[in-house]
Design an enzyme around this catalytic site. Sequence first.
Site, PDB file in Angstrom:
ATOM      1  N   LYS A 125     -13.931  -1.152  -8.191  1.00  0.00           N
ATOM      2  CA  LYS A 125     -13.371  -0.842  -6.839  1.00  0.00           C
ATOM      3  C   LYS A 125     -14.599  -0.080  -6.076  1.00  0.00           C
ATOM      4  CE  LYS A 125      -9.443  -0.719  -4.424  1.00  0.00           C
ATOM      5  NZ  LYS A 125      -8.365  -1.417  -4.632  1.00  0.00           N
ATOM      6  N   ASP A 165      -9.111  -3.544   1.084  1.00  0.00           N
ATOM      7  CA  ASP A 165      -8.380  -2.339   0.860  1.00  0.00           C
ATOM      8  C   ASP A 165      -7.816  -1.386   2.198  1.00  0.00           C
ATOM      9  OD1 ASP A 165      -6.827  -1.057  -1.951  1.00  0.00           O
ATOM     10  OD2 ASP A 165      -7.474   0.638  -0.951  1.00  0.00           O
TER      11      ASP A 165
HETATM   12  P1  NDP Z   1      -4.307  -0.792   5.594  1.00  0.00           P
HETATM   13  O1  NDP Z   1      -5.276  -0.041   5.732  1.00  0.00           O
HETATM   14  O2  NDP Z   1      -4.004  -2.146   6.060  1.00  0.00           O
HETATM   15  O3  NDP Z   1      -2.733   0.238   5.729  1.00  0.00           O
HETATM   16  C1  NDP Z   1      -2.614   1.301   5.304  1.00  0.00           C
HETATM   17  C2  NDP Z   1      -1.436   1.923   5.594  1.00  0.00           C
HETATM   18  O4  NDP Z   1      -1.180   3.061   4.979  1.00  0.00           O
HETATM   19  C3  NDP Z   1      -1.763   2.423   7.028  1.00  0.00           C
HETATM   20  O5  NDP Z   1      -0.353   2.351   7.549  1.00  0.00           O
HETATM   21  C4  NDP Z   1      -2.039   3.640   7.099  1.00  0.00           C
HETATM   22  O6  NDP Z   1      -1.859   4.663   8.175  1.00  0.00           O
HETATM   23  C5  NDP Z   1      -1.067   4.407   5.783  1.00  0.00           C
HETATM   24  N1  NDP Z   1      -2.015   5.326   5.154  1.00  0.00           N
HETATM   25  C6  NDP Z   1      -3.416   5.279   4.556  1.00  0.00           C
HETATM   26  N2  NDP Z   1      -3.861   6.216   4.129  1.00  0.00           N
HETATM   27  C7  NDP Z   1      -2.935   7.351   4.455  1.00  0.00           C
HETATM   28  C8  NDP Z   1      -2.518   8.666   4.055  1.00  0.00           C
HETATM   29  N3  NDP Z   1      -3.456   9.414   3.324  1.00  0.00           N
HETATM   30  N4  NDP Z   1      -1.510   9.394   4.545  1.00  0.00           N
HETATM   31  C9  NDP Z   1      -0.458   8.555   5.209  1.00  0.00           C
HETATM   32  N5  NDP Z   1      -0.579   7.143   5.508  1.00  0.00           N
HETATM   33  C10 NDP Z   1      -1.980   6.642   5.135  1.00  0.00           C
HETATM   34  O7  NDP Z   1      -4.355  -0.926   3.885  1.00  0.00           O
HETATM   35  P2  NDP Z   1      -3.404  -1.694   2.797  1.00  0.00           P
HETATM   36  O8  NDP Z   1      -1.934  -2.140   3.475  1.00  0.00           O
HETATM   37  O9  NDP Z   1      -4.199  -2.876   2.464  1.00  0.00           O
HETATM   38  O10 NDP Z   1      -3.158  -0.853   1.750  1.00  0.00           O
HETATM   39  C11 NDP Z   1      -2.149  -0.067   1.209  1.00  0.00           C
HETATM   40  C12 NDP Z   1      -1.787   0.087   0.055  1.00  0.00           C
HETATM   41  O11 NDP Z   1      -1.875  -0.972  -0.723  1.00  0.00           O
HETATM   42  C13 NDP Z   1      -3.094   1.094  -0.614  1.00  0.00           C
HETATM   43  O12 NDP Z   1      -2.541   1.928  -1.569  1.00  0.00           O
HETATM   44  C14 NDP Z   1      -3.753  -0.246  -1.337  1.00  0.00           C
HETATM   45  O13 NDP Z   1      -4.685   0.298  -2.208  1.00  0.00           O
HETATM   46  C15 NDP Z   1      -2.781  -1.140  -1.997  1.00  0.00           C
HETATM   47  N6  NDP Z   1      -2.981  -2.549  -1.901  1.00  0.00           N
HETATM   48  C16 NDP Z   1      -3.719  -3.161  -1.138  1.00  0.00           C
HETATM   49  C17 NDP Z   1      -3.847  -4.780  -1.544  1.00  0.00           C
HETATM   50  C18 NDP Z   1      -4.341  -5.309  -0.386  1.00  0.00           C
HETATM   51  O14 NDP Z   1      -4.328  -6.555  -0.615  1.00  0.00           O
HETATM   52  N7  NDP Z   1      -4.706  -5.082   0.702  1.00  0.00           N
HETATM   53  C19 NDP Z   1      -3.534  -5.236  -2.760  1.00  0.00           C
HETATM   54  C20 NDP Z   1      -2.771  -3.988  -3.626  1.00  0.00           C
HETATM   55  C21 NDP Z   1      -2.763  -2.965  -3.265  1.00  0.00           C
HETATM   56  P3  NDP Z   1      -2.794   4.737   9.272  1.00  0.00           P
HETATM   57  O15 NDP Z   1      -3.149   3.317   9.736  1.00  0.00           O
HETATM   58  O16 NDP Z   1      -2.307   5.828  10.330  1.00  0.00           O
HETATM   59  O17 NDP Z   1      -4.126   5.504   8.574  1.00  0.00           O
HETATM   60  O1  2IT Z   2      -5.781  -3.017  -4.896  1.00  0.00           O
HETATM   61  C1  2IT Z   2      -5.903  -4.284  -4.786  1.00  0.00           C
HETATM   62  O2  2IT Z   2      -5.436  -4.986  -5.945  1.00  0.00           O
HETATM   63  C2  2IT Z   2      -6.634  -4.955  -3.874  1.00  0.00           C
HETATM   64  N1  2IT Z   2      -6.851  -4.021  -2.846  1.00  0.00           N
HETATM   65  C3  2IT Z   2      -7.135  -6.137  -3.737  1.00  0.00           C
HETATM   66  C4  2IT Z   2      -8.412  -6.521  -4.421  1.00  0.00           C
HETATM   67  C5  2IT Z   2      -8.739  -8.041  -4.359  1.00  0.00           C
HETATM   68  O3  2IT Z   2      -9.820  -8.037  -4.942  1.00  0.00           O
HETATM   69  O4  2IT Z   2      -8.240  -8.776  -3.630  1.00  0.00           O
END
Ligand code: NDP
Ligand code: 2IT
Length: 450
Positions: A125, A165
Amino acid sequence: MQYVADTIAKLNRTGPAQIEYYQAVEEVLSSLTPLLERDPKYRKHNIIDRMVEPERQITFRVAWIDDQGNVQVNKGYRIEFNSALGPYKGGLRLHPSVYGGIIKFLGFEQVLKNALTGLAIGGAKGGSDFDPKGKSNNEVMRFCQSFMNELYRHIGPTIDIPAGDIGVGAREIGYLFGQYKRLTGRFEGVLTGKKLSWGGSLGRTEATGYGAVYFAQDMLADRGETLEGKTCVVSGSGNVAIYTVEKLYQVGATPVTVSDSSGMIHHPQGINLATLKLLKEVEGASLSSYLVHHPEASYTPVSAYPDGRNPLWSVPCFAAFPSATQNELNAADAEALLHNGCICISEGANMPSTHGAIAQFLAAGICYGPGKAANAGGVATSQLEMAQNASMVQWTFEEVDSRLRNIMNHIYRTASETAREFGQPGNLVLGANIASFRKVADAMIDQGVV
Ligand code: NDP
Ligand code: 2IT
């Protein structure tokens, strides 16, 4: 469990003040007792000490120039945690809260998550405390270029393959990819989450959210239940949340909430997906603007959250999909969900539930899909992107989605069969932790003390 306390004490000494990392390690280690008792080889080879110490941690200065001509400095991270099963793989997070403890917890979870997919990927990461909010495209580009000026020497398609992420989507991956290509002269699959026309995979954008819903379907199917016609709550409004909402509609459920860092929306008739995409994928607007399009919905700003708790978890629902960030769901929230009849939690985010919340879900015996299992569809589809890049082909959306469906089902079966094997049927925390730990540990033992 003395070994858990000893390990956390050692982590405190060698890497102080990394609370999210201790939390993730404690959750995993606490599940392992039945495995460690059954098979002494893991203790003999001191696998736990080796597993919690990353193979390599890179931190670096990221200097860039803002639109006013000022020099800005952020801290860059890449933690290459474990390569027993394949090249390092995992996302990059850009958020002001990023520090060593966050990247380490995410890297540790990634190692085990990637093992669960059954694919040949190790775990890593990275990221930075850079805040993309309010920055111009040019500022984001200059940051990404500077970040890559250091990162490029550590990564490669068979070495370490970063992805997105929080705060990193196709735009950032594009700037990072362009700079990698400029520095190395190579057009290769060194990053995933690329746009379709330059090496991306169909289905990667949707994969994490779709996967979390597939995982919920599999958990529920074992109990003779489905999502059809059910009310669901979703938190977050980023990549994972948006495609969770989309898939929920496709399977006949009604998602009624989303949230962001400014507040939460409750729309009892169902979140309008087109508006959500417009606000978050096109305009980059706050969720408060949702009311302009749908005055019948209600918006609660964070400042009005009762006792600082997100009211989203008190909305009655059949299933909940925490999809924003770590520790967004605590014991009181879990109690509210259970009280209102929620019987299924599928975690799109990484470590969204606190230990107190998890304990309640397990005690209640509901379907609880921990993040490292339920959200593994994202990284699994990243590996499908790597496979397409390596063989210079592009699969159809249907091909990718059907592979994703099978991978999520494989993860569910692995976690649930392992839970049964160790006498705790239905406990997917134990099942996912033991199955993934055992797979990585066995590979480490095969490969000797390195
Ligand atoms: P994005 O940046 O696309 O979206 C994040 C969302 O969470 C936004 O709505 C954001 O609001 C909100 N958010 C982030 N930090 C905070 C905080 N501290 N307090 C309140 N709201 C918060 O990220 P992703 O959708 O990609 O990721 C979301 C989660 O999923 C994370 O935990 C990530 O690690 C996990 N994840 C992502 C993967 C991926 O493929 N993208 C794969 C597996 C897990 P705002 O925009 O207002 O900050
Ligand atoms: O938390 C996760 O699994 C991710 N943000 C996706 C990682 C990846 O290599 O696609």
